[in-house]
Enzyme design. Structure first.
Site, mmCIF file in Angstrom:
data_model
loop_
_atom_site.group_PDB
_atom_site.id
_atom_site.type_symbol
_atom_site.label_atom_id
_atom_site.label_comp_id
_atom_site.label_asym_id
_atom_site.label_seq_id
_atom_site.Cartn_x
_atom_site.Cartn_y
_atom_site.Cartn_z
ATOM 1 N N ARG A 1 47.018 35.478 29.509
ATOM 2 C CA ARG A 1 46.148 34.526 30.109
ATOM 3 C C ARG A 1 45.555 33.589 29.087
ATOM 4 O O ARG A 1 44.923 33.906 28.318
ATOM 5 C CB ARG A 1 44.863 35.590 30.839
ATOM 6 C CG ARG A 1 43.727 34.736 31.319
ATOM 7 C CD ARG A 1 42.787 35.995 31.815
ATOM 8 N NE ARG A 1 41.783 35.333 32.479
ATOM 9 C CZ ARG A 1 40.522 35.171 32.055
ATOM 10 N NH1 ARG A 1 40.262 35.807 30.981
ATOM 11 N NH2 ARG A 1 39.460 34.490 32.363
ATOM 12 N N GLU B 1 39.741 40.654 31.504
ATOM 13 C CA GLU B 1 38.986 40.810 30.307
ATOM 14 C C GLU B 1 38.512 42.397 30.051
ATOM 15 O O GLU B 1 37.592 42.848 31.018
ATOM 16 C CB GLU B 1 37.789 39.886 29.759
ATOM 17 C CG GLU B 1 38.218 38.567 29.694
ATOM 18 C CD GLU B 1 37.218 37.563 29.374
ATOM 19 O OE1 GLU B 1 36.086 38.175 28.749
ATOM 20 O OE2 GLU B 1 37.397 36.318 29.457
#
Length: 430
Positions: free
Chosen positions: A10, A306
């Site tokens: 990402r 995350e």
């Protein structure tokens, strides 16, 4: 990444790098940079997941019309998104419009700790801004810019590029500090203000009722057309999750037009460290978040964008607490998936040390020597453990030593068994 065993990565596209003036001419060097990155990822079998906005707005738009405070941002963000879809969409099939849209509004416009650093709080180091109204205005324009970009993508690109598009928000697992009804009610209010603030418009077309009732005229309204465009304008929800927050009721007497966002919630959030020896985050909080999404929003597809553990930058190799954090949270995620959570992937924050926005701690699996001119990288213990895990050489961490200060649910999760293979293997970096 390849050596570690990652199959997805990402990253964020920088709007100022790609279109320095905010609109119009595309910077060929910026275009080349991202094309090289995307092609290199694909050449090594790593799927690119791209985020369009990660706090960095071209300064010219901030100077011209105060950026996200103006509805003009909607058209400019849509045009910038169009460039990204056009130039990279033949290879990028996982798009996120905004990173931590809720945190961006609060950090940048309520407490002033993030860009563009606006606030009106007495303790804030800000020279301008209005913490009473601006977070709500920025959030409103963020949602409308998101839905506009998604509408464009679905009309012009999605069918031929076969991609998906969503939004990312920052979430806590909110837990009542005590049992009385006041703290329980305050916890539900905190969930509405921090999470429902964005998810309710994306799935129901309007803000949570408690927000409309509490915030009053400070909260912008959606037109019927805007609501229709917002509903189901995400193919997935990106989640940044790090910890549990305990909630205590905190009634406010001031009138609505004098209260900032925190006062509007009438809820005090408290972080409690349950260990006397080191930072410890109970892993069951991740399950609480995923269960909340399942129960409140119809179990949408989720990417955990995350999840990581902070340590001081001077920790070069021995980051054992981070290994413990990741292993326990992966077990927690596995339990959630077994219980029906529609989680599609998991990304660790972060692949390498980076210049953190809000502090001196770091999250990297790989240590970066910032004193070295070449910024040399070295694998920490976590990187070695994670590579073993991804390559099937390590199914789970040894059980955590008994700690009487930890809540009872932790012990149960520590022995929940090996992880299933259905978890996507991935990590992240800004």
């Amino acid at each position: 990444m390849k050596e570690t065993g990652l199959d997805a990565y990402r990253f964020s596209i920088s709007w100022p790098r790609l279109i320095p003036n905010g609109r119009g001419e595309v910077n060929p060097k910026g275009l080349e940079y991202y094309n090289n990155l995307i092609n290199e990822l694909l050449d090594h079998g790593i799927e690119p997941h791209a985020t369009l906005f990660h706090y960095d707005l071209p300064q010219v738009l901030e100077d011209e019309y105060n950026g996200w405070l103006s509805p003009q941002i909607i058209d400019d963000f849509t045009a910038y998104s169009n460039v990204c879809f056009r130039e990279f969409g033949d290879r990028v099939t996982n798009w996120t419009t905004l990173n931590e849209a809720n945190s961006f509004a609060l950090l940048g416009y309520d407490i002033g700790r993030g860009p563009p650093g606006r606030c009106s709080k007495p303790f804030g180091n800000c020279s301008n801004g209005n913490s009473v109204t601006e977070p709500y205005i920025v959030a409103h324009h963020s949602l409308l810019a998101h839905s506009s970009a998604v509408s464009l993508y679905r009309k012009m690109y999605q069918e031929k590029q076969h991609g998906v598009i969503g939004m990312n928000i920052f979430v806590y697992d909110f837990v009542p500090l005590t049992n009385p009804i006041e703290d329980t009610t305050a916890t539900e209010r905190a969930k509405a203000f921090y999470t429902g603030w964005f998810l309710d418009p994306l799935y129901h077309g309007d803000y949570p009722e408690i927000m409309k009732k509490t915030v009053g005229s400070k909260l912008p309204k959606f037109s019927n057309r805007q609501s229709e465009q917002l509903i189901n304008s995400v193919d997935f929800v990106g989640v940044n999750y790090y910890s549990i927050n305990y909630v205590k009721d905190d009634p406010q007497d001031a009138p609505s037009n004098e209260r900032d966002f925190l006062a509007d919630t009438s809820a005090k959030t408290i972080y409690i460290n349950n260990s006397t020896t080191q930072l410890y985050v109970p892993p069951y909080g991740l399950q609480g978040v995923l269960e909340y999404f399942k129960q409140s929003y119809g179990n949408p597809p989720i990417y955990i964008h995350e999840n990581g553990y902070p340590m001081n930058q001077d920790v070069v190799f021995d980051d054992g607490p981070r290994v413990q954090f990741l292993s326990e949270h992966l077990r927690s995620l596995a339990d959630s998936v077994r219980n029906g959570s529609n989680t599609k992937g998991y990304f660790v924050w972060s692949l390498m040390d980076l210049y953190e926005l809000l502090g001196s701690t770091t999250y990297g699996l790989y240590y970066v020597d910032f004193a070295d001119a070449e910024l040399k990288r070295y694998p920490r213990h976590t990187a070695i453990w994670y590579a073993d895990f991804l390559k099937g050489r390590r199914a789970a961490m040894p059980e955590r030593s008994s700690d009487p200060s930890l809540p009872a649910p932790v012990a149960k999760l520590m022995v929940s068994g090996a992880l299933p293979e259905i978890l996507s293997r991935a990590t992240t970096r800004k």
